[in-house]
Design an enzyme around this catalytic site. Structure first.
Site, mmCIF file in Angstrom:
data_model
loop_
_atom_site.group_PDB
_atom_site.id
_atom_site.type_symbol
_atom_site.label_atom_id
_atom_site.label_comp_id
_atom_site.label_asym_id
_atom_site.label_seq_id
_atom_site.Cartn_x
_atom_site.Cartn_y
_atom_site.Cartn_z
ATOM 1 N N TYR A 177 0.603 -1.164 -0.148
ATOM 2 C CA TYR A 177 -0.071 0.009 0.114
ATOM 3 C C TYR A 177 0.996 1.390 0.015
ATOM 4 O O TYR A 177 2.100 1.227 0.398
ATOM 5 C CB TYR A 177 -1.049 0.099 1.214
ATOM 6 C CG TYR A 177 -0.192 0.197 2.384
ATOM 7 C CD1 TYR A 177 -0.277 1.658 2.923
ATOM 8 C CD2 TYR A 177 0.077 -0.959 3.459
ATOM 9 C CE1 TYR A 177 0.553 1.591 4.097
ATOM 10 C CE2 TYR A 177 0.620 -0.682 4.502
ATOM 11 C CZ TYR A 177 0.857 0.600 5.120
ATOM 12 O OH TYR A 177 1.572 0.605 6.196
ATOM 13 N N CYS A 178 0.388 2.444 -0.428
ATOM 14 C CA CYS A 178 0.863 3.735 -0.361
ATOM 15 C C CYS A 178 -0.353 4.804 -0.109
ATOM 16 O O CYS A 178 -1.507 4.271 0.052
ATOM 17 C CB CYS A 178 1.849 4.110 -1.777
ATOM 18 S SG CYS A 178 0.937 3.764 -3.240
ATOM 19 N N THR A 179 0.001 5.874 -0.495
ATOM 20 C CA THR A 179 -1.017 6.823 -0.183
ATOM 21 C C THR A 179 -2.228 6.705 -1.118
ATOM 22 O O THR A 179 -3.403 6.869 -0.468
ATOM 23 C CB THR A 179 -0.512 8.326 -0.196
ATOM 24 O OG1 THR A 179 0.766 8.529 0.715
ATOM 25 C CG2 THR A 179 -1.513 9.359 -0.032
#
Length: 306
Positions: A177-179
C-alpha cells in the site's frame, strides 16, 4: 466549499509538453494551486480549488482522449494547501529511478478494493505480509497494523530495500500500500518480477480509499500528505513521538535553521522551548545569527470524512 483533488493515470503520452500547456491553461482559469507531473508514462496530480471548479476539471479530463476513467480522490482542503501552481514535465510520473520501458504497471499486483483489503486482513492468513511502500517520515505517524515499514527516505530507495530483503517475501502473500496507489503500481510490479512472492496485491486507491470506508479499521494514525496540511487525521491513535523528548505526538515541523531544514516530529512544549528548531545546536546557531532562518511549515490539518 473547497477541496483537494488527488489523481493519477499511467497512460502513454506522446507529447508531454502539449499536455503541460493545456493543463496550465485549464488550471489557471479554474484558479487552482497544486502540482501536476506529466511524463511519457502518464500524469500525476494534486490540486486545490473550489468544489465547483474541481467538478469542472474532472469533466474536462474525462472528455480528453487520454484521461478518461481516472479514479479522482477528494479530501477537505483547498487552494490554501499549496503555495502555488506548478505543472512540469518529468521523466517519471513518480520517481522510482527505473526507466519506464524497463518496468511498467502491466505486471503490477492484483488490485484489491477497500472491502477486499479489509476482508483479507481480517482473515489473518499466516502467510500474509502487509508492506508499506512509503517513506519513513510517512509511516511514522500512520500505518496499517503489523505492516513492514522500510527504513527509506525516498521512493527511489525502495527497489534496493526489496533486493536486500527478498527472503522476507519468499512464498508469502504480499499486500502493498501507499497513499493513493500510484507508487504501488510500479513497486508491486518490481516485486512481481522477482518471482519470489506467492501472490502480490496492492490496495486500489491506497490509504485514501481504504480509510474512506474504514476510518476505524486497520489503518491507524494519520495519513501523510504532500501539501501544507502535512497530515490528515484518520482516527485518534498517535503513533509518532517527539524527536526531542520522545513524548507521543504526530505533528511535523521543519527546522527553522535553513541549512538544516530537518523534517521532524515535535511536541508543543519542545517546539516552543527549542524555538521551532530540531536541536539545541540549531537553536544556538540561529540565536548567534550564524545561519539563515527559513519560514516555518504552514500547517493545515483536517479529518477525512466517510
Amino acid at each position: 466549499m473547497n477541496k483537494v483533488l488527488l489523481y493519477y493515470k499511467y497512460i502513454a503520452i506522446k507529447y508531454p509538453k502539449q499536455v503541460v500547456k493545456w493543463q496550465q491553461t485549464v488550471c489557471t482559469q479554474l484558479g487552482f494551486t497544486g502540482r501536476i507531473l506529466v511524463s511519457h508514462e502518464g500524469i500525476n496530480g494534486t490540486l486545490g480549488g473550489t468544489t465547483e471548479n474541481i467538478n469542472r476539471y474532472k469533466q474536462l479530463m474525462s472528455e480528453h482522449e487520454l484521461f478518461d476513467n481516472i479514479d479522482f480522490k477528494e479530501s477537505d482542503g483547498g487552494p490554501e494547501c499549496f503555495p502555488r501552481l506548478s505543472i512540469r514535465v518529468r521523466n517519471e510520473a513518480v520517481s522510482l529511478g527505473i526507466p519506464y520501458n524497463q518496468l511498467t504497471p502491466e505486471n503490477s499486483g492484483q488490485h484489491l478494493t477497500p472491502q477486499e483489503t479489509h476482508a483479507l486482513i481480517s482473515q489473518k492468513p499466516e502467510d500474509l505480509i502487509i508492506f508499506d511502500a512509503r517513506n519513513d517520515y510517512e509511516w511514522k505517524i500512520g500505518r496499517f497494523e503489523n505492516a513492514i515499514t522500510p527504513d527509506i527516505q525516498n521512493f527511489r530507495e525502495l527497489p534496493d530495500y526489496i533486493e536486500k530483503n527478498l527472503e522476507t517475501f519468499k512464498d508469502k502473500q504480499v499486500l502493498m500500500y501507499c497513499t493513493g496507489g500510484i507508487r504501488c503500481e510500479r513497486a508491486s510490479a518490481y516485486l512481481n518480477e522477482k518471482n519470489i512472492a506467492k501472490k502480490v496485491y496492492q490496495m486500489n486507491g491506497g490509504i485514501h480509499r481504504y480509510v474512506e470506508q474504514y476510518p476505524d479499521g486497520f489503518f491507524r494514525g494519520k495519513n501523510y500528505v504532500f501539501d501544507n496540511r502535512i497530515a490528515v487525521a484518520v482516527n485518534n491513535d498517535i503513533l509518532g513521538s517527539c524527536l526531542l523528548c520522545n513524548t507521543p505526538c504526530d505533528d511535523y515541523y521543519n527546522c527553522l535553521n535553513a541549512l538544516c531544514n530537518k523534517h521532524f516530529i515535535g511536541c508543543a512544549p519542545c517546539v516552543t522551548t527549542f524555538e521551532k528548531t530540531c536541536s539545541q545546536t540549531c537553536k544556538t546557531l540561529i540565536a548567534e545569527k550564524k545561519t539563515s532562518v527559513r519560514p516555518p511549515f504552514n500547517k493545515f490539518q483536517t479529518t477525512l470524512t466517510k
